[in-house]
Motif scaffolding. Structure first.
Motif, short mmCIF file in Angstrom:
data_model
loop_
_atom_site.label_atom_id
_atom_site.label_comp_id
_atom_site.label_asym_id
_atom_site.label_seq_id
_atom_site.Cartn_x
_atom_site.Cartn_y
_atom_site.Cartn_z
N THR A 78 0.74 -1.18 -0.12
CA THR A 78 -0.07 0.09 0.05
C THR A 78 0.92 1.29 -0.04
O THR A 78 0.20 2.16 -0.32
CB THR A 78 -0.90 0.12 1.37
OG1 THR A 78 0.09 0.05 2.50
CG2 THR A 78 -1.57 -1.21 1.21
N GLY A 79 2.11 1.22 0.10
CA GLY A 79 3.00 2.31 0.43
C GLY A 79 2.77 3.12 1.77
O GLY A 79 3.42 4.19 1.79
N ASP A 80 2.06 2.55 2.68
CA ASP A 80 1.96 3.10 3.93
C ASP A 80 1.98 1.99 5.03
O ASP A 80 1.26 1.37 4.96
CB ASP A 80 0.47 3.66 3.94
CG ASP A 80 0.13 4.52 5.24
OD1 ASP A 80 0.91 4.55 5.95
OD2 ASP A 80 -1.28 4.90 5.37
N ALA A 81 2.82 2.33 5.85
CA ALA A 81 3.53 1.30 6.95
C ALA A 81 2.24 1.25 7.80
O ALA A 81 2.18 0.47 8.84
CB ALA A 81 4.83 1.70 7.75
N GLU A 82 1.47 2.21 8.18
CA GLU A 82 0.25 2.21 9.10
C GLU A 82 -0.75 1.27 8.73
O GLU A 82 -1.53 1.20 9.56
CB GLU A 82 -0.37 3.77 9.18
CG GLU A 82 0.82 4.81 9.92
CD GLU A 82 0.18 6.29 10.15
OE1 GLU A 82 -0.95 6.16 9.88
OE2 GLU A 82 0.98 6.92 10.81
N LYS A 83 -0.79 1.07 7.37
CA LYS A 83 -1.55 0.04 7.01
C LYS A 83 -1.36 -1.43 7.10
O LYS A 83 -1.97 -2.19 6.85
CB LYS A 83 -2.09 0.11 5.40
CG LYS A 83 -2.52 1.51 5.07
CD LYS A 83 -4.10 1.55 5.69
CE LYS A 83 -4.70 2.82 5.14
NZ LYS A 83 -4.27 3.88 5.38
N ASP A 84 -0.20 -1.49 7.90
CA ASP A 84 0.10 -3.22 8.11
C ASP A 84 -1.10 -3.83 8.87
O ASP A 84 -1.04 -5.09 8.87
CB ASP A 84 1.34 -3.00 9.16
CG ASP A 84 2.64 -2.80 8.36
OD1 ASP A 84 2.60 -2.99 7.12
OD2 ASP A 84 3.87 -2.96 8.86
N TYR A 85 -1.73 -3.04 9.80
CA TYR A 85 -2.95 -3.79 10.38
C TYR A 85 -3.73 -4.39 9.44
O TYR A 85 -4.26 -5.55 9.83
CB TYR A 85 -3.51 -2.88 11.38
CG TYR A 85 -4.43 -1.92 10.51
CD1 TYR A 85 -5.74 -2.29 10.41
CD2 TYR A 85 -3.99 -0.46 10.13
CE1 TYR A 85 -6.68 -1.50 9.68
CE2 TYR A 85 -5.04 0.09 9.58
CZ TYR A 85 -6.40 -0.36 9.06
OH TYR A 85 -7.15 0.53 8.44
N TYR A 86 -3.89 -3.67 8.39
CA TYR A 86 -4.78 -4.29 7.31
C TYR A 86 -4.28 -5.45 6.75
O TYR A 86 -5.03 -6.61 6.56
CB TYR A 86 -5.24 -3.25 6.04
CG TYR A 86 -6.42 -3.69 5.32
CD1 TYR A 86 -7.65 -3.24 5.75
CD2 TYR A 86 -6.09 -4.21 4.13
CE1 TYR A 86 -8.65 -3.47 4.90
CE2 TYR A 86 -7.00 -4.67 3.37
CZ TYR A 86 -8.55 -4.26 3.67
OH TYR A 86 -9.54 -4.48 2.78
N VAL A 87 -3.14 -5.37 6.17
CA VAL A 87 -2.38 -6.47 5.35
C VAL A 87 -2.35 -7.67 6.63
O VAL A 87 -2.68 -8.86 6.04
CB VAL A 87 -1.08 -5.94 5.12
CG1 VAL A 87 -0.32 -7.36 4.52
CG2 VAL A 87 -0.97 -4.94 4.12
N ASP A 88 -1.93 -7.33 7.75
CA ASP A 88 -2.02 -8.83 8.88
C ASP A 88 -3.37 -9.21 8.73
O ASP A 88 -3.56 -10.38 8.98
CB ASP A 88 -1.33 -8.06 10.12
CG ASP A 88 -0.01 -7.59 10.13
OD1 ASP A 88 0.58 -8.16 9.04
OD2 ASP A 88 0.77 -7.04 10.94
N GLY A 89 -4.37 -8.36 8.85
CA GLY A 89 -5.76 -9.11 8.77
C GLY A 89 -6.12 -9.90 7.85
O GLY A 89 -6.85 -10.70 8.06
N VAL A 90 -5.76 -9.37 6.64
CA VAL A 90 -5.84 -9.99 5.35
C VAL A 90 -5.46 -11.45 5.69
O VAL A 90 -5.96 -12.66 5.09
CB VAL A 90 -5.59 -9.37 4.15
CG1 VAL A 90 -5.56 -10.36 2.82
CG2 VAL A 90 -6.31 -8.25 3.90
N THR A 91 -4.03 -11.53 6.14
CA THR A 91 -3.32 -12.81 6.41
C THR A 91 -4.22 -13.78 7.20
O THR A 91 -4.26 -14.88 7.06
CB THR A 91 -1.90 -12.53 6.89
OG1 THR A 91 -1.15 -11.70 5.90
CG2 THR A 91 -1.02 -13.69 7.08
#
Length: 333
Positions: A78-91
């Protein structure tokens, strides 16, 4: 073959006159014999090729069918480290959906997988460490209101071999349907047959409010840390998700988990926390009775909150029935 046109013309004249010379008969017999020889030759060659392919597959195929899977933490594009929560959630979501496939022997839990986030270990090494046959890896990218996943399924042992690669892009409202589609596709590529109940469950996923979904994932990212400040933050995110979508069953489960954590840490009166916790679980159960997470949460509440061993066991069994590879449910059961 005719050596000249003159020979051909002679035979045509004879046949036109109603005469078939012996030479033509002999030539036709020779042609039929040659045709049979060619057929035998081609069938023999085909049989040899088929035998060779089968032999090669027997010697190179796995001794055991691919039946255990790990989903590596997806990469944030996403280009935004603050969106890690979203990527981890998709995992987490992918692990949860793939775990529901009863034909798989084992799906590695989130807890075991998150330590590989950002790891540069080779896939075969990770597979050997986890004791799995196949690994799913990929990336997540949000494009406006859409979510794009690029995934690869890898047969990891004895050496890395790609089984399937696909890019999915869906509106944020359809992410749950997308996860079901991915789970079905992975099962097919692993030659694992889904039950009729699993097919129906994956196919009937509902649309969701993308903002409520993102708020829920933020809440879970704080809840996993289980500190008093994180529980407060988690509750705010779950409350915001429920304002967006009051019928979001998982957000109700999240609210119940917050109350359980507050009670466990002595941050709330046990009786009040227990009542609020149970009310959220019952609401989630009313909204979606096939949600493994709510049955697991109720099982924990009954077992350690009410000492209801029989009720706890029934709920644990139902959670595991709905998600055979639900690691935490199996641990606590």
């Amino acid at each position: 073959r005719y050596q000249s046109f003159e020979e051909l013309l002679d035979d045509l004249r004879s046949i036109t006159a109603g005469v078939v010379p012996d030479e033509i008969k002999a030539r036709l017999r020779r042609a039929r014999i040659a045709k049979r020889k060619r057929a035998l030759l081609y069938s023999g060659a085909a049989a040899f090729i088929i035998t060779a392919v089968l032999a090669l597959s027997l010697f190179t195929r796995r001794a055991q069918a691919v039946g255990s899977v790990a989903v590596l933490p997806l990469e944030n594009l996403t280009g935004d480290a603050e969106k890690d929560y979203y990527v981890d959630g998709v995992t987490d979501e992918l692990i949860g959906h793939i775990s529901r496939i009863s034909g798989l022997r084992r799906v590695i839990s989130r807890t075991s997988m998150m330590r590989f986030k950002g790891s540069d270990k080779p896939v075969p090494e990770i597979a050997r460490e986890l004791g799995v046959d196949a690994v799913v890896e990929g990336t997540v990218y949000r494009v406006g209101e859409s979510v794009r996943l690029r995934l690869q399924l890898i047969d990891a042992l004895p050496e890395e071999r790609s089984l399937w690669t696909e890019t999915y892009e869906r509106p944020g409202t359809d992410v749950l349907m997308m996860y079901g589609e991915i789970a079905r596709t992975i099962a097919g590529n692993l030659q694992v047959k889904l039950t009729a109940e699993e097919e129906a469950r994956f196919a009937k996923a509902r649309q969701i409010d993308p903002e409520a979904y993102a708020l829920y994932l933020q809440g879970m990212s704080h809840w996993y840390k289980l500190t008093p400040p994180d529980l407060e933050a988690a509750q705010k995110y779950f409350e915001s998700a429920l304002k967006r979508d009051p019928d979001y069953a998982l957000a109700h489960v999240g609210m119940g988990l917050v109350q359980a954590g507050r009670e466990q840490m002595g941050l709330a009166h046990p009786g009040e926390a227990a009542e609020a916790e149970l009310n959220h679980y019952l609401k989630a159960l009313e909204l979606d009775s096939n949600l493994p997470e709510v049955h697991f949460a109720i099982a924990a509440r009954k077992t350690w909150g009410e000492w209801d061993w029989a009720g706890g066991e029934a709920s644990f069994r139902r959670a595991i029935e709905l998600n055979p590879n639900y690691a935490m449910a199996r641990v606590y059961y």
